[in-house]
Enzyme design. Structure first.
Site, PDB file in Angstrom:
ATOM      1  N   GLY A  84       4.080 -51.369  39.724  1.00 46.10           N
ATOM      2  CA  GLY A  84       4.083 -50.382  40.800  1.00 46.10           C
ATOM      3  C   GLY A  84       2.662 -50.085  41.252  1.00 46.10           C
ATOM      4  O   GLY A  84       2.365 -50.066  42.455  1.00 46.10           O
ATOM      5  N   HIS A  85       1.765 -49.858  40.289  1.00 46.77           N
ATOM      6  CA  HIS A  85       0.353 -49.671  40.634  1.00 46.77           C
ATOM      7  C   HIS A  85      -0.193 -50.916  41.327  1.00 46.77           C
ATOM      8  O   HIS A  85      -0.953 -50.830  42.296  1.00 46.77           O
ATOM      9  CB  HIS A  85      -0.479 -49.416  39.372  1.00 46.77           C
ATOM     10  CG  HIS A  85      -0.158 -48.138  38.668  1.00 46.77           C
ATOM     11  ND1 HIS A  85       0.507 -48.117  37.462  1.00 46.77           N
ATOM     12  CD2 HIS A  85      -0.417 -46.846  38.986  1.00 46.77           C
ATOM     13  CE1 HIS A  85       0.645 -46.872  37.059  1.00 46.77           C
ATOM     14  NE2 HIS A  85       0.099 -46.072  37.963  1.00 46.77           N
ATOM     15  N   GLY A 129      -3.850 -44.562  34.845  1.00 41.18           N
ATOM     16  CA  GLY A 129      -3.838 -45.674  33.906  1.00 41.18           C
ATOM     17  C   GLY A 129      -2.448 -46.057  33.440  1.00 41.18           C
ATOM     18  O   GLY A 129      -1.451 -45.697  34.053  1.00 41.18           O
ATOM     19  N   ALA A 130      -2.392 -46.828  32.330  1.00 38.93           N
ATOM     20  CA  ALA A 130      -1.147 -47.435  31.865  1.00 38.93           C
ATOM     21  C   ALA A 130      -0.497 -48.166  33.040  1.00 38.93           C
ATOM     22  O   ALA A 130       0.661 -47.943  33.394  1.00 38.93           O
ATOM     23  CB  ALA A 130      -0.210 -46.397  31.268  1.00 38.93           C
TER      24      ALA A 130
END
Length: 283
Positions: A36-37, A31-32
């Site tokens: 990049g994710h 999460g957060a």
């Protein structure tokens, strides 16, 4: 987008994907979410019929209770981002659901987990191995995506999947960076604007080494000079700077006979631990 927390509901959805002959891409996260994710997610969407993202702060991979407690959790923001980017399903299990009892089984990566991060984060990769194994069994993806900022993690998971015959391809995706060169990380949320400027020294040092290698300079001299550069940066506390072979993460003294090389670094800014690396193909 399906938001799933129950194991049975996830199993049912995966079964439907399989019956419809859909390929599945999987992006495991804590999460957060940041860009990049998002780069992992968009690559999965491009390469697969369906994409599943997990959000789970895995307690087994934290060797510091305070670090676990402070890890940023912004689930509403995360789900909004995933919905806006056409993810098919997000799996958000509760800890009690995922670990009804503390696992007694662990994944031993041998010497690979004792180097670099493993020297400073005891039990970290064993915890990563357990959680990733569980996710891969549940999601049964065709491809699973990891950011190359966590190079050691990527290499260990790739080796685990090969050794244990997981039927998925492990994909490494290039690191996404701020304009300053700082690698994007969920932990960056915990650093002030002044601290983020300090943290940019990490990538500056790696670029000095990259340029030096392109000019065929001595590796040990480059490491020495960048080490001094890091030590002189007020507000940055270096933990390690090492040159290793990506094949087995063994320390290397020169690169003249190597086909690939990784320079890995870890350090602290405002008490927040950051990592980065430079991965080079030399031949």
């Amino acid at each position: 987008m399906r938001i799933i927390s129950a194991l049975g509901e996830l199993t049912e959805l995966i079964s439907t994907f399989k019956k419809n002959n859909q390929t599945i891409g999987f992006v495991p996260t804590m999460g957060a979410l940041h860009d990049g994710h998002l780069s992992l997610i968009l690559q999965s969407i491009k390469e697969n019929d369906s994409t599943v993202v997990s959000i789970f702060v895995n307690p087994l991979q934290f060797d510091n209770a305070s670090d676990l407690e402070k890890y940023p959790r912004v689930i509403d923001e995360d789900i909004k981002m995933l919905g806006e980017n056409r993810v098919d399903a997000v799996f958000v299990p509760e800890e009690q659901t995922f670990y009804p009892q503390k696992p007694i089984i662990s994944i031993d990566f041998g010497i690979l987990s004792e180097r670099l991060e493993g020297k400073f984060r005891k039990g970290h990769f064993e915890g990563v191995g357990v959680v990733v194994s569980k996710f891969l069994h549940l999601v049964d993806p065709d491809k699973v995506y990891f950011g190359l900022k966590d190079l050691q993690q990527y290499l260990l998971i790739k080796r685990m999947c090969n050794d244990l015959h997981f039927q998925c391809k492990v994909i490494g995706v290039d690191t996404v960076r701020e304009e300053s060169g700082l690698a994007l990380s969920s932990r960056n949320r915990r650093i002030s604007s002044d601290g983020l400027k300090v943290a940019a020294v990490i990538n500056r040092g790696l670029n000095v080494i990259k340029k030096g290698i392109e000019e065929r300079k001595d590796l040990q001299r480059l490491l020495h000079d960048v080490n001094k550069m890091y030590e002189s940066e007020k507000g940055f506390e270096l933990e390690y700077l090492e040159a290793v072979s990506p094949a087995d993460l063994s320390t290397v003294d020169n690169y003249s006979t190597l086909s690939e090389l990784a320079i890995c670094v870890a350090g602290y800014v405002e008490g927040v631990r950051l990592i980065d690396n430079l991965y080079l193909r030399l031949k």
